[in-house]
Design an enzyme around this catalytic site. Structure first.
Site, PDB file in Angstrom:
ATOM      1  N   SER A  80      -2.476 -74.276  98.449  1.00 16.50           N
ATOM      2  CA  SER A  80      -3.822 -74.147  97.550  1.00 16.50           C
ATOM      3  C   SER A  80      -2.935 -73.141  96.875  1.00 16.50           C
ATOM      4  O   SER A  80      -2.579 -72.618  96.348  1.00 16.50           O
ATOM      5  CB  SER A  80      -4.924 -73.809  98.380  1.00 16.50           C
ATOM      6  OG  SER A  80      -4.968 -72.113  98.664  1.00 16.50           O
TER       7      SER A  80
ATOM      8  N   GLU B  81      -4.513 -71.715  92.966  1.00 12.48           N
ATOM      9  CA  GLU B  81      -5.568 -70.616  92.018  1.00 12.48           C
ATOM     10  C   GLU B  81      -5.131 -70.958  90.356  1.00 12.48           C
ATOM     11  O   GLU B  81      -4.392 -70.652  89.926  1.00 12.48           O
ATOM     12  CB  GLU B  81      -4.920 -69.273  92.330  1.00 12.48           C
ATOM     13  CG  GLU B  81      -6.738 -68.640  91.996  1.00 12.48           C
ATOM     14  CD  GLU B  81      -6.560 -66.785  92.786  1.00 12.48           C
ATOM     15  OE1 GLU B  81      -7.052 -66.621  93.500  1.00 12.48           O
ATOM     16  OE2 GLU B  81      -6.874 -66.302  92.265  1.00 12.48           O
TER      17      GLU B  81
ATOM     18  N   ASP C 269     -15.292 -56.686  90.626  1.00  8.54           N
ATOM     19  CA  ASP C 269     -15.379 -55.178  90.303  1.00  8.54           C
ATOM     20  C   ASP C 269     -15.914 -54.886  89.466  1.00  8.54           C
ATOM     21  O   ASP C 269     -16.782 -56.144  88.127  1.00  8.54           O
ATOM     22  CB  ASP C 269     -14.009 -54.974  89.822  1.00  8.54           C
ATOM     23  CG  ASP C 269     -13.007 -54.976  90.295  1.00  8.54           C
ATOM     24  OD1 ASP C 269     -12.867 -54.272  91.559  1.00  8.54           O
ATOM     25  OD2 ASP C 269     -11.399 -55.930  90.835  1.00  8.54           O
TER      26      ASP C 269
ATOM     27  N   GLN D 260      -4.715 -60.891  98.582  1.00  3.22           N
ATOM     28  CA  GLN D 260      -4.184 -60.211  98.051  1.00  3.22           C
ATOM     29  C   GLN D 260      -2.504 -60.403  98.222  1.00  3.22           C
ATOM     30  O   GLN D 260      -2.569 -60.177  98.623  1.00  3.22           O
ATOM     31  CB  GLN D 260      -4.827 -58.258  98.057  1.00  3.22           C
ATOM     32  CG  GLN D 260      -4.318 -57.547  96.938  1.00  3.22           C
ATOM     33  CD  GLN D 260      -4.542 -58.828  94.913  1.00  3.22           C
ATOM     34  OE1 GLN D 260      -4.455 -59.753  94.824  1.00  3.22           O
ATOM     35  NE2 GLN D 260      -6.311 -57.904  94.564  1.00  3.22           N
TER      36      GLN D 260
ATOM     37  N   PHE E 129      -1.325 -54.816  86.979  1.00  6.59           N
ATOM     38  CA  PHE E 129      -2.019 -55.472  87.799  1.00  6.59           C
ATOM     39  C   PHE E 129      -2.321 -55.206  88.953  1.00  6.59           C
ATOM     40  O   PHE E 129      -2.828 -54.574  89.407  1.00  6.59           O
ATOM     41  CB  PHE E 129      -1.328 -57.133  87.797  1.00  6.59           C
ATOM     42  CG  PHE E 129      -2.706 -58.504  87.527  1.00  6.59           C
ATOM     43  CD1 PHE E 129      -3.250 -58.448  86.800  1.00  6.59           C
ATOM     44  CD2 PHE E 129      -2.162 -59.517  87.980  1.00  6.59           C
ATOM     45  CE1 PHE E 129      -3.418 -59.198  86.422  1.00  6.59           C
ATOM     46  CE2 PHE E 129      -2.482 -60.612  88.027  1.00  6.59           C
ATOM     47  CZ  PHE E 129      -3.805 -60.361  86.563  1.00  6.59           C
TER      48      PHE E 129
ATOM     49  N   HIS F 224      -1.414 -69.536  99.876  1.00 10.21           N
ATOM     50  CA  HIS F 224      -2.133 -69.442  98.361  1.00 10.21           C
ATOM     51  C   HIS F 224      -1.786 -69.208  97.394  1.00 10.21           C
ATOM     52  O   HIS F 224      -1.159 -67.885  97.360  1.00 10.21           O
ATOM     53  CB  HIS F 224      -3.224 -68.925  98.908  1.00 10.21           C
ATOM     54  CG  HIS F 224      -4.635 -68.743  97.633  1.00 10.21           C
ATOM     55  ND1 HIS F 224      -5.031 -70.089  97.281  1.00 10.21           N
ATOM     56  CD2 HIS F 224      -4.560 -68.007  96.843  1.00 10.21           C
ATOM     57  CE1 HIS F 224      -5.932 -69.792  96.394  1.00 10.21           C
ATOM     58  NE2 HIS F 224      -6.005 -68.041  95.615  1.00 10.21           N
TER      59      HIS F 224
HETATM   60  P1  FAD Z   1     -15.597 -56.187  99.546  1.00  9.87           P
HETATM   61  O1  FAD Z   1     -14.734 -57.512 101.044  1.00  9.87           O
HETATM   62  O2  FAD Z   1     -16.539 -56.173  99.617  1.00  9.87           O
HETATM   63  O3  FAD Z   1     -14.474 -54.597  99.707  1.00  9.87           O
HETATM   64  C1  FAD Z   1     -14.353 -53.873  98.575  1.00  9.87           C
HETATM   65  C2  FAD Z   1     -14.326 -52.964  99.003  1.00  9.87           C
HETATM   66  O4  FAD Z   1     -16.120 -51.868  99.743  1.00  9.87           O
HETATM   67  C3  FAD Z   1     -13.333 -52.662 100.374  1.00  9.87           C
HETATM   68  O5  FAD Z   1     -12.407 -51.315  99.637  1.00  9.87           O
HETATM   69  C4  FAD Z   1     -14.048 -52.522 101.365  1.00  9.87           C
HETATM   70  O6  FAD Z   1     -13.376 -52.021 102.256  1.00  9.87           O
HETATM   71  C5  FAD Z   1     -15.208 -51.870 101.372  1.00  9.87           C
HETATM   72  N1  FAD Z   1     -16.264 -52.198 102.326  1.00  9.87           N
HETATM   73  C6  FAD Z   1     -17.026 -53.482 101.860  1.00  9.87           C
HETATM   74  N2  FAD Z   1     -17.592 -53.979 102.124  1.00  9.87           N
HETATM   75  C7  FAD Z   1     -18.228 -52.331 102.813  1.00  9.87           C
HETATM   76  C8  FAD Z   1     -19.650 -52.386 104.022  1.00  9.87           C
HETATM   77  N3  FAD Z   1     -20.476 -52.580 104.170  1.00  9.87           N
HETATM   78  N4  FAD Z   1     -19.441 -50.699 103.791  1.00  9.87           N
HETATM   79  C9  FAD Z   1     -18.897 -50.083 103.002  1.00  9.87           C
HETATM   80  N5  FAD Z   1     -18.008 -50.603 102.685  1.00  9.87           N
HETATM   81  C10 FAD Z   1     -17.627 -51.423 102.199  1.00  9.87           C
HETATM   82  N6  FAD Z   1     -12.483 -60.821  91.948  1.00  9.87           N
HETATM   83  C11 FAD Z   1     -13.042 -61.838  90.465  1.00  9.87           C
HETATM   84  O7  FAD Z   1     -13.763 -60.934  90.143  1.00  9.87           O
HETATM   85  N7  FAD Z   1     -13.126 -62.979  90.430  1.00  9.87           N
HETATM   86  C12 FAD Z   1     -12.287 -63.783  91.097  1.00  9.87           C
HETATM   87  O8  FAD Z   1     -12.804 -65.285  91.258  1.00  9.87           O
HETATM   88  C13 FAD Z   1     -11.142 -63.504  92.212  1.00  9.87           C
HETATM   89  N8  FAD Z   1     -11.152 -63.851  93.555  1.00  9.87           N
HETATM   90  C14 FAD Z   1     -10.189 -63.049  93.907  1.00  9.87           C
HETATM   91  C15 FAD Z   1      -9.448 -64.001  95.304  1.00  9.87           C
HETATM   92  C16 FAD Z   1      -8.534 -62.989  96.069  1.00  9.87           C
HETATM   93  C17 FAD Z   1      -7.771 -64.210  97.276  1.00  9.87           C
HETATM   94  C18 FAD Z   1      -8.416 -62.241  96.140  1.00  9.87           C
HETATM   95  C19 FAD Z   1      -7.551 -61.441  96.907  1.00  9.87           C
HETATM   96  C20 FAD Z   1      -9.418 -60.727  95.199  1.00  9.87           C
HETATM   97  C21 FAD Z   1      -9.881 -61.759  93.817  1.00  9.87           C
HETATM   98  N9  FAD Z   1     -10.188 -61.299  93.576  1.00  9.87           N
HETATM   99  C22 FAD Z   1     -11.065 -61.439  91.796  1.00  9.87           C
HETATM  100  C23 FAD Z   1     -10.919 -59.695  93.229  1.00  9.87           C
HETATM  101  C24 FAD Z   1     -11.904 -58.970  93.957  1.00  9.87           C
HETATM  102  O9  FAD Z   1     -13.323 -58.999  93.717  1.00  9.87           O
HETATM  103  C25 FAD Z   1     -11.607 -57.252  94.061  1.00  9.87           C
HETATM  104  O10 FAD Z   1     -10.740 -57.015  94.841  1.00  9.87           O
HETATM  105  C26 FAD Z   1     -12.548 -56.292  94.244  1.00  9.87           C
HETATM  106  O11 FAD Z   1     -12.536 -55.543  93.824  1.00  9.87           O
HETATM  107  C27 FAD Z   1     -13.256 -56.910  95.942  1.00  9.87           C
HETATM  108  O12 FAD Z   1     -13.577 -57.801  96.503  1.00  9.87           O
HETATM  109  P2  FAD Z   1     -13.727 -58.507  97.850  1.00  9.87           P
HETATM  110  O13 FAD Z   1     -15.078 -59.772  98.125  1.00  9.87           O
HETATM  111  O14 FAD Z   1     -13.029 -57.980  98.579  1.00  9.87           O
HETATM  112  O15 FAD Z   1     -14.930 -57.224  98.749  1.00  9.87           O
END
Ligand code: FAD
Length: 281
Positions: free
Chosen positions: A10, A12, A103, A170, A210, A260
């Protein structure tokens, strides 16, 4: 070990801000579409900042005959706005989402209705059942805000338990971190495919910036070599291609279920790696 025929590739994109950027992306997409990826994904700005552009880009990709998955990040959003976005995606026949926390943009203090991505995944399942294939983010080198590796892994599992179908990582340049992460997942009975995210290297300064922000490690030997090339773009390009191709080769040989590519809306770096890997066109 993944069968060669069931691997998932895929690409992005980010949604362009200008008509010129959109035009450039059309050219990139049509070049990369020839590689027949399983899907293209399109990022989504936290707080909904790119909502319309993400949708527009996804619809264009679909109209051109390729599968597309919008990303959806939930931080800073209300339940109503996420629900509205899901309904729009559904009405447009979109069946695939990359679900993220995102974020909080600087200056925005209220995290909104969803604190973590597992809450978003649960909400999507609750609202739309099995309509969407849901991908979530995985961090072989550990998310920068995680307390420790074990906690981060447990948090990844929460997203899987909430209903995710697959993980995309990531980017990283250390294959061992990926294999270890997958092994740890399997030990917790987390069996879904975890596809490595690959960042071709084009702009060194940008990559270093980054990587500091997102917690991806540039190994010292790579950093020092890249620094040594300075402004010699041709040497950077050749070195980067070697390193990233070798990484992809090792991942695929070791059983990764696909790749990806973070294309940054450019076709050439991904095409070059693809060609060197001898993947089908
Ligand atoms: P989560 O899975 O919620 O994790 C965030 C943090 O919180 C981690 O440290 C985790 O350990 C902790 N955590 C998770 N759940 C809990 C819980 N229930 N209790 C306590 N701690 C917890 N960002 C964008 O804004 N737009 C995008 O389109 C985008 N695309 C991405 C695509 C990919 C493939 C990746 C890998 C990242 C992408 N990101 C994007 C970046 C991502 O949004 C950031 O890395 C963000 O900081 C974390 O998102 P997450 O969904 O992994 O969060």
């Amino acid at each position: 070990m993944t069968d060669k025929n069931t691997r998932t590739f895929s690409f992005e994109f980010f949604p362009p801000k200008t008509p010129e950027g959109m035009e450039k992306l059309r050219a990139t997409r049509s070049q990369l579409a020839q590689l027949k990826p399983k899907f293209f994904s399109v990022t989504f700005g936290a707080g909904g900042s790119t909502r319309e552009r993400t949708l527009e880009t996804v619809l264009e990709i679909q109209a051109a005959g390729s599968a597309a998955a919008p990303h959806l990040s939930c931080i800073g959003s209300t339940q109503e706005s996420i629900q509205e976005t899901l309904e729009t995606y559904k009405a447009q026949g979109i069946r695939h989402i990359v679900a993220l926390r995102g974020d909080l943009p600087s200056g925005m203090a209220d995290p909104g209705a969803f604190r973590y991505a597992n809450e978003l995944v649960a909400f999507i399942r609750q609202q739309t059942g099995d309509w969407f294939q849901i991908e979530v983010a995985a961090y072989p080198e550990i998310h920068p805000q995680a307390k420790n590796a074990q906690d981060d892994l447990a948090n990844f599992k929460r997203k899987v338990d909430a209903g995710a179908n697959a993980g995309i990582t990531q980017y990283f340049y250390n294959a061992d971190a990926y294999f270890r992460f997958v092994d740890d997942c399997r030990e917790m009975n987390v069996t879904l495919p975890i596809v490595p995210g690959i960042m071709p290297i084009t702009n060194c300064a940008q990559l270093l910036r980054f990587s500091d922000a997102c917690g991806a490690e540039i190994p010292r030997w790579m950093r020092r070599t890249l620094e040594g090339y300075g402004d010699d773009a041709e040497s950077v390009r050749a070195f980067a291609q070697d390193v990233v191709t070798a990484l992809c080769e090792r991942l695929l040989k070791g059983g990764a279920p696909g790749l990806h590519f973070y294309t940054l809306n450019q076709a050439a770096p991904t095409l070059a790696i693809w060609q060197r890997l001898g993947l089908p066109r």
